[in-house]
Structures are given as structure tokens and as C-alpha cells.
Motif scaffolding. Sequence first.
Motif, mmCIF file in Angstrom:
data_model
loop_
_atom_site.group_PDB
_atom_site.id
_atom_site.type_symbol
_atom_site.label_atom_id
_atom_site.label_comp_id
_atom_site.label_asym_id
_atom_site.label_seq_id
_atom_site.Cartn_x
_atom_site.Cartn_y
_atom_site.Cartn_z
ATOM 1 N N PRO A 38 0.794 -1.091 -0.033
ATOM 2 C CA PRO A 38 -0.057 -0.033 0.028
ATOM 3 C C PRO A 38 0.877 1.498 -0.019
ATOM 4 O O PRO A 38 0.253 2.327 0.330
ATOM 5 C CB PRO A 38 -0.753 -0.002 1.270
ATOM 6 C CG PRO A 38 -0.034 -0.849 2.070
ATOM 7 C CD PRO A 38 1.013 -2.034 1.333
ATOM 8 N N HIS A 39 2.125 1.372 -0.475
ATOM 9 C CA HIS A 39 2.686 2.492 -0.375
ATOM 10 C C HIS A 39 4.187 2.316 -1.217
ATOM 11 O O HIS A 39 5.268 1.404 -0.771
ATOM 12 C CB HIS A 39 3.276 2.763 1.183
ATOM 13 C CG HIS A 39 4.137 4.074 1.145
ATOM 14 N ND1 HIS A 39 3.765 5.061 2.251
ATOM 15 C CD2 HIS A 39 5.080 4.637 0.580
ATOM 16 C CE1 HIS A 39 4.896 5.869 2.201
ATOM 17 N NE2 HIS A 39 5.465 5.867 1.172
ATOM 18 N N THR A 40 4.201 2.590 -2.588
ATOM 19 C CA THR A 40 5.460 2.535 -3.425
ATOM 20 C C THR A 40 5.369 3.891 -4.220
ATOM 21 O O THR A 40 4.551 4.337 -4.432
ATOM 22 C CB THR A 40 5.170 1.182 -4.371
ATOM 23 O OG1 THR A 40 4.419 1.597 -5.489
ATOM 24 C CG2 THR A 40 4.381 0.122 -3.637
ATOM 25 N N HIS A 41 6.565 3.848 -4.671
ATOM 26 C CA HIS A 41 6.997 5.055 -5.615
ATOM 27 C C HIS A 41 7.814 4.542 -6.881
ATOM 28 O O HIS A 41 9.064 4.414 -6.910
ATOM 29 C CB HIS A 41 8.164 5.805 -4.972
ATOM 30 C CG HIS A 41 7.679 6.452 -3.487
ATOM 31 N ND1 HIS A 41 7.134 7.754 -3.319
ATOM 32 C CD2 HIS A 41 7.478 5.898 -2.458
ATOM 33 C CE1 HIS A 41 6.992 8.136 -2.145
ATOM 34 N NE2 HIS A 41 7.254 6.991 -1.494
ATOM 35 N N PRO A 42 6.844 3.513 -7.828
ATOM 36 C CA PRO A 42 7.644 3.038 -8.854
ATOM 37 C C PRO A 42 8.277 3.892 -9.963
ATOM 38 O O PRO A 42 8.892 3.551 -10.888
ATOM 39 C CB PRO A 42 6.735 1.896 -9.156
ATOM 40 C CG PRO A 42 5.517 2.521 -8.912
ATOM 41 C CD PRO A 42 5.545 3.418 -7.700
ATOM 42 N N LEU B 134 -0.609 10.380 4.275
ATOM 43 C CA LEU B 134 0.336 11.379 4.416
ATOM 44 C C LEU B 134 1.642 10.572 4.752
ATOM 45 O O LEU B 134 1.709 9.628 5.451
ATOM 46 C CB LEU B 134 0.121 11.975 5.851
ATOM 47 C CG LEU B 134 -0.488 13.408 5.972
ATOM 48 C CD1 LEU B 134 -2.008 13.211 5.954
ATOM 49 C CD2 LEU B 134 -0.125 14.372 7.060
ATOM 50 N N HIS B 135 2.822 11.041 4.246
ATOM 51 C CA HIS B 135 4.115 10.470 4.940
ATOM 52 C C HIS B 135 4.414 11.656 5.988
ATOM 53 O O HIS B 135 4.478 12.534 5.849
ATOM 54 C CB HIS B 135 5.225 10.812 3.899
ATOM 55 C CG HIS B 135 5.459 10.087 2.723
ATOM 56 N ND1 HIS B 135 4.455 9.902 1.721
ATOM 57 C CD2 HIS B 135 6.422 9.004 2.318
ATOM 58 C CE1 HIS B 135 4.844 8.974 0.736
ATOM 59 N NE2 HIS B 135 5.971 8.361 1.217
ATOM 60 N N THR B 136 4.508 10.975 7.335
ATOM 61 C CA THR B 136 4.697 11.832 8.588
ATOM 62 C C THR B 136 5.324 11.135 9.639
ATOM 63 O O THR B 136 5.446 9.822 9.887
ATOM 64 C CB THR B 136 3.467 12.691 8.650
ATOM 65 O OG1 THR B 136 3.974 13.718 9.453
ATOM 66 C CG2 THR B 136 2.585 11.559 9.363
ATOM 67 N N ASP C 125 1.667 7.350 7.362
ATOM 68 C CA ASP C 125 2.607 6.526 6.723
ATOM 69 C C ASP C 125 4.159 6.759 7.537
ATOM 70 O O ASP C 125 4.092 8.094 7.359
ATOM 71 C CB ASP C 125 2.908 6.400 5.271
ATOM 72 C CG ASP C 125 1.426 5.898 4.779
ATOM 73 O OD1 ASP C 125 0.256 6.388 5.191
ATOM 74 O OD2 ASP C 125 1.557 5.454 3.526
ATOM 75 N N HIS C 126 5.065 5.916 7.692
ATOM 76 C CA HIS C 126 6.309 5.955 8.299
ATOM 77 C C HIS C 126 6.074 5.832 9.835
ATOM 78 O O HIS C 126 6.196 4.839 10.382
ATOM 79 C CB HIS C 126 6.972 7.124 7.922
ATOM 80 C CG HIS C 126 7.603 7.039 6.438
ATOM 81 N ND1 HIS C 126 8.789 6.358 6.501
ATOM 82 C CD2 HIS C 126 7.469 7.864 5.505
ATOM 83 C CE1 HIS C 126 9.211 6.480 4.868
ATOM 84 N NE2 HIS C 126 8.486 7.331 4.252
ATOM 85 N N LEU C 127 5.879 7.060 10.559
ATOM 86 C CA LEU C 127 5.444 7.206 11.800
ATOM 87 C C LEU C 127 6.648 6.465 12.876
ATOM 88 O O LEU C 127 6.535 5.977 13.751
ATOM 89 C CB LEU C 127 4.372 6.220 12.167
ATOM 90 C CG LEU C 127 2.978 6.761 11.295
ATOM 91 C CD1 LEU C 127 2.011 5.671 11.721
ATOM 92 C CD2 LEU C 127 2.670 8.189 11.427
ATOM 93 N N THR D 249 6.525 -1.733 1.111
ATOM 94 C CA THR D 249 7.879 -1.541 0.754
ATOM 95 C C THR D 249 8.454 -0.365 1.022
ATOM 96 O O THR D 249 9.499 -0.003 1.149
ATOM 97 C CB THR D 249 8.004 -2.105 -0.605
ATOM 98 O OG1 THR D 249 7.273 -1.476 -1.620
ATOM 99 C CG2 THR D 249 7.796 -3.670 -0.529
ATOM 100 N N ASP D 250 7.427 0.764 0.674
ATOM 101 C CA ASP D 250 7.903 2.115 0.300
ATOM 102 C C ASP D 250 8.983 1.997 -0.954
ATOM 103 O O ASP D 250 9.850 2.957 -1.006
ATOM 104 C CB ASP D 250 8.651 2.595 1.605
ATOM 105 C CG ASP D 250 9.008 4.108 1.455
ATOM 106 O OD1 ASP D 250 8.129 4.793 0.638
ATOM 107 O OD2 ASP D 250 9.678 4.692 2.132
ATOM 108 N N PHE D 251 8.971 0.953 -1.718
ATOM 109 C CA PHE D 251 9.709 0.757 -2.907
ATOM 110 C C PHE D 251 9.997 2.285 -3.537
ATOM 111 O O PHE D 251 9.287 3.007 -4.112
ATOM 112 C CB PHE D 251 9.264 -0.161 -3.811
ATOM 113 C CG PHE D 251 9.938 -0.127 -5.062
ATOM 114 C CD1 PHE D 251 11.362 -0.257 -5.064
ATOM 115 C CD2 PHE D 251 9.313 -0.111 -6.508
ATOM 116 C CE1 PHE D 251 12.203 -0.428 -6.280
ATOM 117 C CE2 PHE D 251 10.100 -0.029 -7.514
ATOM 118 C CZ PHE D 251 11.375 -0.272 -7.718
HETATM 119 FE FE FE Z 1 7.460 6.958 0.642
#
Ligand code: FE
Length: 409
Positions: A71-75, A241-243, A264-266, A316-318
Amino acid sequence: MKVSMEQSLIVRNIGELVTYNSTSESMQVLHNVEMLVSDGYIQEIGKDLYSPEFRVVDAGNVLITSGFVDPHTHPVFYGTRELEYEMRIMGKSYMEIAAAGGGIRSSVRSLRSADYNILKMKVRQRLDDFLQFGTTTIEAKSGYGLSPESELMSLQLLKDLADEHPLDIVRTFLGAHEYPDEYRDNPEGYIDLIIQQMLPKVAREKLADFCDVFCEEGVFSVRETRMVLEAAKFLGLGIRLHTEEFKPIGGVQLAAKLGAISADHLTAITEEGIEALIEGNIIPILLPATTFFLGSDHYAPGRKMWDKGLPVAIATDFNPGSSMTQSMPLVISIACLKLKLTPLEAIQAATYNAARSLVLEDRVGSLEKGKQADFVLWKFEKYQGIPYFLGYPSVQSVWKNGVLVWGSD
Ligand code: FE
Ligand code: NIG
């Protein structure tokens, strides 16, 4: 979509079937069951379902799970950043590299100068690679364009590729990932550009379902984040949010106020932050491979969040800077070792809870009657094998909508 449906098939000789069960609201480990699939959907899971007209898939006594939802990727990036990796190993921090013009902004320069067809080929290859790790649905963000043309191009590219690829792809607009070089001295101007030009086009052309912002000290402040997300919300986009990745600046409290679906992250979240997640009904998406990749020992408090009843998801946050991996099995391994989730909890976080964070839990994320037949056959029998076989190519075959899309049956 994309994969041609076949007639009924039955998966037999399953060693162990592991899935979230929406009725009992818990994970289930089943033995001696068969799974019947019709027209791409799960028809039935039970005993003695076989009939001669079905095509048989013999699982050979191995584990079967739902395909992962990442649920969180940057491809959508072009060049890679292995030199930064080396700089970090030699002592520079992620934020120091970013402040010196590396980081996200170097990926932006790279994407803007890319040949479109080569970029498309690279992203297509990455989508194929997700399948190899057992991932059948992803959320994918823009965020390496940071201009109206290249942000829209990134989202359109994902949309075009989704039409020709078996992976389900949920698109998120991340124009507020960083300030591009030309707006370093004019942050207000960039916020304006996002709100006046990018967001309305993204919404009008239905290029994304969600809007995300990197809300962090030195990137987008809580005030700036709020401006962007309020505009996105007004246009009907969902919010993520990335936070609280490096400093707890109050991004989670803002997420709660705005009704974000996920934060996300946290890794740097406070006690009050965790309470804000609970009150705001926000799904925490934890990215332990990022913490690992950045060489940090400061993991998000996953165990604590889980024990407080939060529906923790993992991803993954790929991306080429802070998590160059597409492997959900690796993320599950790190989630067990460092977030202290049990293997079964980590699998739930990578399937059902991840699907919830994309509002897709009625279709994907579990093996249940009526859901898409997105499943993985593994090379071993027990679900503990997923985190245990560390870095091993554990996936035997991947099926999307009842069709084999990777490996052999
Ligand atoms: Fe990210
Ligand atoms: O989620 N934290 C912000 N964005 C990405 C990193 C992107 C990059 O470094 O290119 C992340 O970790």
C-alpha cells in the motif's frame, strides 16, 4: 482489466491455507481444504469440492496465501541512487544528502530528462518484478516530476501500464513530495502551483484516487500540508500522509483532523500521536524496510500500535532513495524481527489491513468467497516460512484473477 478469465479451476492438495476471515475478524490457518475459482473470483473454500469439469491446480502440499497488497510504493522513477547509498554508509544522513541537493530532487532531475519510452519500459519491468515477490495489488505514487507536466505524465503512465498489466494499481498524487529546484526560494509559489494547476487536472482527468504529502521538518510543514490536503479533499480525493518519519511535527494530528485514510512511516511518533491515530480511525502504514535501508535502529512502534487495536499495515515504500526493495516477504521478515509482529500478524498487515488502507478490502487482501482469486503458492508448507526464509526466492507461482501470472503450476 487485463487478464483473460478462465473457466472454473480448483486448487487441490493444499498444505496450509492462510487468510484473514472477515466474519471472525481474525486470521485463519486451514488444512485439508480446496479452493474453487470461477471467472476470476473465489467461489468456495472447503472440503470435497472436486468435480471432473474443473481444471485442477495441484498445490503439491505447499502453503497458499492471498497475494500481497503493497500500500505504499514510488515506482515511477528513472535513474537509481546507489552513490547516495554509499554516502550514507560512510556517515551522511538521508536529510543531509537531501539538503545538499541529492535525494528526491536528484530523482526529479533524472525523471525530467528521461526518454519517455525507456521510462515506461523501466516501470513496466518493475511491475513485473512486484509479481515475483507475490504482490498482486499496489498503491503507486507520482512525486518525482514536481511540475504539472511531469506529475501528470507519471500518473498517466501508471494508468496506461495498468491497462496492460495484471497488477491492480491504485494511483496517488504526490506533487508535494519535495520542493523542486526552481521553487526552492518560493515555497508559496509551489504550493499555489499544486493547488491551482496540478490538483484540479489530476481530479478532472481522474488520474489519482488519493493525494499524499511528505509532511516533515525541512520538507512540507503542517501548515503547508494542510493547504494541499484541504484542496485535494475539496476535489474529492482521499488523503494519505508521509509523516513523523524523522521528527514528530504533528502530521498525525493533522491527518486525524482531515480524515486521512492512512499515515505512513511514523518512526518518530509520540504517545499523543498514537492516540490521534486511534481517534481519527487512521490506518498506520509502517515501512520497516525503509528504516533498515537507512541503517537506522529506530523502528516504528508496531507492536504497541497493534496491541492498542490499530489495524497496522506494512509496505515496501519501494523508491530509489530510502527503500530499494519490492519484496513484501522481506518487509514481513523485518516486521517480525524489528516491529515485533508475529508472522501471522505481519501477513495480515501485508494483505487484509493493507487492502483496507486502499479501501479495497471487499475485493482483495484475503482468500474468501466472492473475492478476486489473487493468490500465491509458496515453496514451503507453513506460513512461518514467509519471514523465516530470509531473502530467499520463496514464491512458486502467482495467480491474479484466477490466472497464472508468474511462475509455473
Ligand atoms: Fe514513501
Ligand atoms: O517514503 N519520505 C519520503 N519519500 C520517500 C523517499 C523518496 C526518495 O528518497 O526518493 C519515502 O521514504
